[in-house]
Structure formats: structure tokens, C-alpha cells
Design a protein around this motif. Structure first.
Motif, PDB file in Angstrom:
ATOM      1  N   TYR A  45     -33.127  49.077 -67.503  1.00 13.83           N
ATOM      2  CA  TYR A  45     -33.400  50.020 -66.424  1.00 13.83           C
ATOM      3  C   TYR A  45     -33.757  51.407 -66.961  1.00 13.83           C
ATOM      4  O   TYR A  45     -34.565  52.105 -66.374  1.00 13.83           O
ATOM      5  N   ASN A  46     -33.149  51.833 -68.034  1.00 13.81           N
ATOM      6  CA  ASN A  46     -33.379  53.175 -68.547  1.00 13.81           C
ATOM      7  C   ASN A  46     -34.412  53.155 -69.673  1.00 13.81           C
ATOM      8  O   ASN A  46     -34.091  53.381 -70.831  1.00 13.81           O
ATOM      9  N   TYR A  59     -42.352  52.517 -61.851  1.00 10.19           N
ATOM     10  CA  TYR A  59     -41.060  51.940 -62.220  1.00 10.19           C
ATOM     11  C   TYR A  59     -39.931  52.604 -61.445  1.00 10.19           C
ATOM     12  O   TYR A  59     -38.976  51.957 -61.025  1.00 10.19           O
ATOM     13  N   ASN A  60     -40.046  53.901 -61.234  1.00 16.29           N
ATOM     14  CA  ASN A  60     -39.038  54.645 -60.492  1.00 16.29           C
ATOM     15  C   ASN A  60     -38.938  54.129 -59.052  1.00 16.29           C
ATOM     16  O   ASN A  60     -37.841  53.890 -58.535  1.00 16.29           O
ATOM     17  N   TYR A  62     -39.980  51.207 -58.048  1.00 19.35           N
ATOM     18  CA  TYR A  62     -39.531  49.814 -58.170  1.00 19.35           C
ATOM     19  C   TYR A  62     -38.007  49.733 -58.248  1.00 19.35           C
ATOM     20  O   TYR A  62     -37.376  48.915 -57.570  1.00 19.35           O
ATOM     21  N   CYS A  63     -37.396  50.594 -59.071  1.00 22.07           N
ATOM     22  CA  CYS A  63     -35.932  50.569 -59.224  1.00 22.07           C
ATOM     23  C   CYS A  63     -35.236  50.896 -57.910  1.00 22.07           C
ATOM     24  O   CYS A  63     -34.211  50.297 -57.577  1.00 22.07           O
ATOM     25  N   TYR A  64     -35.803  51.831 -57.157  1.00 14.15           N
ATOM     26  CA  TYR A  64     -35.194  52.198 -55.878  1.00 14.15           C
ATOM     27  C   TYR A  64     -35.268  51.039 -54.892  1.00 14.15           C
ATOM     28  O   TYR A  64     -34.277  50.690 -54.234  1.00 14.15           O
ATOM     29  N   LYS A  66     -35.668  47.930 -55.677  1.00 16.77           N
ATOM     30  CA  LYS A  66     -34.854  46.842 -56.215  1.00 16.77           C
ATOM     31  C   LYS A  66     -33.385  47.053 -55.863  1.00 16.77           C
ATOM     32  O   LYS A  66     -32.659  46.097 -55.563  1.00 16.77           O
ATOM     33  N   SER A  82     -29.373  49.518 -60.872  1.00 18.41           N
ATOM     34  CA  SER A  82     -30.779  49.817 -60.641  1.00 18.41           C
ATOM     35  C   SER A  82     -30.969  51.249 -60.156  1.00 18.41           C
ATOM     36  O   SER A  82     -31.871  51.968 -60.594  1.00 18.41           O
ATOM     37  N   SER A  85     -31.324  54.531 -62.452  1.00 17.97           N
ATOM     38  CA  SER A  85     -32.576  54.946 -63.084  1.00 17.97           C
ATOM     39  C   SER A  85     -33.488  55.723 -62.143  1.00 17.97           C
ATOM     40  O   SER A  85     -34.550  56.173 -62.555  1.00 17.97           O
ATOM     41  N   VAL A  86     -33.094  55.858 -60.892  1.00 22.22           N
ATOM     42  CA  VAL A  86     -33.989  56.441 -59.876  1.00 22.22           C
ATOM     43  C   VAL A  86     -33.915  57.966 -59.886  1.00 22.22           C
ATOM     44  O   VAL A  86     -32.843  58.562 -59.897  1.00 22.22           O
TER      45      VAL A  86
END
Length: 203
Positions: A45-46, A59-60, A62-64, A66, A82, A85-86
Motif C-alpha cells: 500500500y505504501n 493509486y491514491n 484506488y486505495c480509498y 478499495k 488501505s 495510504s490515502v
């Protein structure tokens, strides 16, 4: 569709709460990128420091999204992982909203953990109660056997534990159909068994 266009559409969909559509737009590309670059992307994630600007933004988002997907599936620990990393996403996802969402997930995770602990405790108590019930029933049956004469349907072992106890003699007949036994007791008492089960009593 360029990455910039995907980002703009994703942010618009995110503002409308259409997270499934955001995942359809970004999911495959982000996951393919992560898998090609890092292998088992599901545990990463990081990693934004290695990305170009467009991929970092994708990706940012996507992580949110997710994190929301994990929450919907009640996988709160993965959702928190997850979300860690946002970063804020334009005006759609602010720093404050991320912190509030984190607090919500932490509370849900605690409730879920407590619920699972409670359920486990209840199952253990139920199992212990069932074992206790079986032990009580077994003791009661043994007490009944010890104070009662044999009855139809008893096993050979139960007859030995009954008030009559073990026989003085056993006459046994074995045929193709099984084994028949006549258990001989004092005072002209007899117990007849077929394949280890009492079928007749003579007293």
C-alpha cells in the motif's frame, strides 16, 4: 482514454458516491501496474514514492475506493490498511473526512472484534454446557443401570453394569447370521443376546 481523463472521471464518480464505477475505471490498470512492478500487489500500500504523478493519483483514489470495498465486506482491518495510504483527493476527500473515516473503521473493527470474541465465548460456553449435559446424562444412565435389572435393547456391556452384574456362565452359538448368547445367572435367570444386544430375558 488517457490517465488524466481517467483521473478526472474517477474523481467525478467518487464525488457522486459511485465507487464501483471508479473501481471499473482504475482497478485493472492500478492492479496490473502493482503486480508487474511489485509482484504480490495485494500486500502493498505504501509504494507511491516510486510512481509518477498520474499513477500516484490513480493509486491514491484506488486505495480509498478499495477501503470502502473492504468495509462493505466487513474486512475492517484491510480497510484500515488501505486507508492508511490515502491522501486528500481534491475537494472530494479531505484530510478531515479521511480522519473521520479512519475513526469510523476503527470503531467498526472494534465492534466486529468484540462481536467475534463474544460469539466465540458463547460457542465455548455452549460446548461446555453440552459436555456437562452429556456427563450428567451418562452418570444418570449408569446409576439407572446399576439399580435396574437387564431390559430389552441393552448392550452386553450395559448388562454387566446392571443390577444382575456379569453372568455366571455364557452359552454362545455362532452362525452365518451372527452370534447368539445365553447368559446364565443364579435362580434360573437368563439373558439372551443377538450380536451383543439383549433380545429376551427369562427370570
Amino acid at each position: 482514454m488517457s490517465n488524466q481523463e481517467k483521473i478526472e472521471i474517477s474523481i467525478e464518480k467518487l464525488s457522486e458516491g459511485k465507487t464501483n464505477e471508479v473501481m471499473e475505471i482504475l482497478g485493472e490498470e492500478v492492479e496490473t501496474y502493482l503486480e508487474n512492478k511489485y509482484g504480490n500487489y495485494t500486500k502493498l500500500y505504501n509504494v507511491k514514492s516510486d510512481m509518477d504523478e498520474e499513477m500516484r493519483i490513480m493509486y491514491n483514489i484506488y486505495c480509498y475506493v478499495k477501503a470502502i470495498d473492504f468495509e462493505n465486506n466487513k474486512s475492517y482491518d484491510y480497510a484500515l490498511h488501505s486507508l492508511s495510504s490515502v491522501e486528500p483527493i481534491d475537494e472530494v476527500v479531505t484530510k478531515k473526512s479521511i480522519e473521520e473515516y479512519k475513526e469510523k473503521l476503527e470503531e467498526l473493527h472494534k465492534i466486529d472484534f468484540d462481536s467475534r470474541e463474544k460469539k466465540l465465548k458463547e460457542e465455548q460456553e455452549k460446548k461446555a454446557a453440552e459436555e456437562s449435559r452429556k456427563e450428567v446424562a451418562l452418570r444418570e444412565r449408569e446409576q439407572l443401570l446399576e439399580s435396574s435389572p437387564p431390559w430389552i435393547g441393552m448392550t452386553a456391556e450395559e448388562v454387566r453394569k446392571s443390577a444382575w452384574g456379569p453372568p455366571e456362565d455364557i452359552n454362545r452359538t455362532t452362525t452365518v447370521y451372527g452370534t447368539s448368547e445365553q447368559w446364565v445367572y443364579s435362580d434360573y435367570r437368563y439373558v439372551y443376546l443377538e450380536n451383543g444386544v439383549v433380545t429376551a430375558i427369562q427370570d
